[in-house]
Write a protein that holds these residues in place. Structure first.
Motif, mmCIF file in Angstrom:
data_model
loop_
_atom_site.group_PDB
_atom_site.id
_atom_site.type_symbol
_atom_site.label_atom_id
_atom_site.label_comp_id
_atom_site.label_asym_id
_atom_site.label_seq_id
_atom_site.Cartn_x
_atom_site.Cartn_y
_atom_site.Cartn_z
ATOM 1 N N ASP A 167 0.850 -1.196 0.035
ATOM 2 C CA ASP A 167 -0.043 -0.109 -0.029
ATOM 3 C C ASP A 167 0.831 1.382 0.130
ATOM 4 O O ASP A 167 1.735 1.551 0.860
ATOM 5 N N ARG A 189 4.122 -6.596 -6.303
ATOM 6 C CA ARG A 189 5.612 -7.042 -6.903
ATOM 7 C C ARG A 189 5.670 -8.499 -6.651
ATOM 8 O O ARG A 189 5.379 -9.048 -5.621
ATOM 9 N N GLN A 211 6.051 -6.103 -11.419
ATOM 10 C CA GLN A 211 5.109 -5.461 -10.504
ATOM 11 C C GLN A 211 3.765 -4.846 -11.324
ATOM 12 O O GLN A 211 3.898 -4.553 -12.381
ATOM 13 N N ARG A 251 0.533 -2.134 -10.720
ATOM 14 C CA ARG A 251 0.165 -0.930 -9.853
ATOM 15 C C ARG A 251 -1.315 -0.642 -10.046
ATOM 16 O O ARG A 251 -1.824 -0.812 -11.220
ATOM 17 N N VAL A 290 -4.449 2.056 -9.349
ATOM 18 C CA VAL A 290 -4.556 3.354 -8.783
ATOM 19 C C VAL A 290 -5.928 3.671 -9.279
ATOM 20 O O VAL A 290 -6.647 3.185 -10.086
ATOM 21 N N ALA A 347 -2.306 3.879 -3.164
ATOM 22 C CA ALA A 347 -2.649 2.921 -4.248
ATOM 23 C C ALA A 347 -1.893 1.784 -3.665
ATOM 24 O O ALA A 347 -1.018 1.538 -3.182
ATOM 25 N N THR A 348 -2.436 0.732 -4.571
ATOM 26 C CA THR A 348 -2.032 -0.743 -4.172
ATOM 27 C C THR A 348 -1.152 -1.069 -5.361
ATOM 28 O O THR A 348 -1.225 -0.622 -6.568
ATOM 29 N N GLU A 349 0.029 -1.811 -4.782
ATOM 30 C CA GLU A 349 1.129 -2.465 -6.111
ATOM 31 C C GLU A 349 1.196 -3.870 -5.483
ATOM 32 O O GLU A 349 1.523 -3.998 -4.241
#
Length: 110
Positions: A83, A91, A103, A105, A107, A87-89
């Motif tokens: 987090d 990896r 990765q 992303r 948004v 925004a959540t990412e």
């Protein structure tokens, strides 16, 4: 010089010799089969491991204010969900070498 000649074996002695030969043959074949099985097992273990896992120390740098939400394993990948300021990412890393593999992303639209 006189040579001693072994007398011909009797019928019972010949049967006993044949039985001993047969038992020796069975024991020899069983031993050879056991040795072959051990060598096959060792060879299988050597060639199946695809290299042993090497202990590695890796430091992954996260963006400022990022926090790890969850981690998991997917096949041969290590998955980390972050987090980053709302925004959540996601990896992914190779589970054996810990090298980054990708990765993703997420948004929110404005």
């Amino acid at each position: 010089m006189t040579e001693t000649i072994a007398p011909e074996p009797t019928q019972e002695q010949a049967a006993l010799f044949a039985r001993v030969r047969r038992l020796m043959l069975i024991a020899g074949l069983t031993t050879a089969l056991a040795v072959a099985a051990v060598l096959i097992a060792i060879g299988y273990r050597l060639f199946r491991t695809e290299g042993s896992a090497v202990a590695t120390d890796v430091t992954a740098t996260l963006p400022k204010g990022a926090r790890i939400v969850t981690t998991g394993i997917a096949g041969d990948r290590l998955v980390v969900m972050l987090d980053i300021g709302g925004a959540t990412e996601i990896r992914t890393f190779d589970a054996r070498t810990l090298q980054p593999k990708g990765q993703l992303r997420f948004v929110s639209e404005p």
